[in-house]
Design a protein around this motif. Sequence first.
Motif, short mmCIF file in Angstrom:
data_model
loop_
_atom_site.label_atom_id
_atom_site.label_comp_id
_atom_site.label_asym_id
_atom_site.label_seq_id
_atom_site.Cartn_x
_atom_site.Cartn_y
_atom_site.Cartn_z
N THR A 64 0.81 -1.36 -0.32
CA THR A 64 -0.03 -0.09 -0.28
C THR A 64 0.74 1.63 -0.14
O THR A 64 0.51 2.54 -0.18
N ALA A 79 -10.90 0.28 2.14
CA ALA A 79 -11.18 -1.11 1.49
C ALA A 79 -10.23 -1.70 0.96
O ALA A 79 -9.57 -2.18 0.13
N TYR A 80 -9.48 -0.22 0.11
CA TYR A 80 -7.95 -1.07 -0.37
C TYR A 80 -7.31 -1.82 0.10
O TYR A 80 -6.72 -2.80 -0.44
N TRP A 82 -7.27 -3.67 3.21
CA TRP A 82 -7.97 -4.47 3.40
C TRP A 82 -8.40 -5.94 2.08
O TRP A 82 -7.39 -6.68 2.39
N ARG A 83 -8.08 -5.16 0.79
CA ARG A 83 -8.33 -5.99 -0.11
C ARG A 83 -7.32 -6.24 -0.60
O ARG A 83 -6.60 -7.96 -0.58
N ILE A 86 -6.59 -9.07 1.95
CA ILE A 86 -7.03 -10.12 1.59
C ILE A 86 -6.65 -11.37 1.12
O ILE A 86 -6.29 -12.84 0.52
N ASN A 87 -6.10 -10.71 -0.87
CA ASN A 87 -5.37 -10.96 -1.79
C ASN A 87 -4.22 -11.35 -1.53
O ASN A 87 -3.87 -12.60 -2.28
#
Length: 186
Positions: A64, A79-80, A82-83, A86-87
């Motif tokens: 990030t 959201a970015y 956390w995405r 998760i990925n």
Amino acid sequence: MTLPDAGWRSGGPMMDAVDSAEAADDDFRAFVGARWRRMLRTAYLLTGSPHDAEDLVQTALARTYSRWGRVRRADDPDAYVWRVMINLNVDRLRRRSVREWLTDRLPERLAVDRSDQVATRGALLDALGRLPARQRAVVVLRYVEDRSETEVAAMLGIGVGTVRGYSSRGLARLRDDGALQDLRST
């Protein structure tokens, strides 16, 4: 000595870029500081391991940070991030050759040392091997398989008296066997 005017003294374009980078760093630090615990908790729930959770959060934040200028201008930077997290976890699970299953029990259990039983069993098998075939069959059927004298007689096609004789002589030989006596004395 005079310095060429490159905007250093007046806060020109180079100073604006440095100030902007410092502001972005400060903004990123504030973002991480406000969300670290929550991200770590989410990562722990995804991985099941506190060590893997820390690695996952740090890797997600490193990715990030390299795009922070664009991410912070987005509608929802959370959201970015956390995405990304998760990925990364999905990729981590895909690469793992051995899957780990989360459980509330430890797989290792305290085991009693049974090496003496292995030695006893080995000595008993050796002693049984030294018995004649019929005696060994009668002793095994009577005392290991827990069959009655009548059942053993029918299975071997011999009389009940013969079963008693083989049984008596087989047990006597086992009692006299030196290897089994050594085990009894320890």
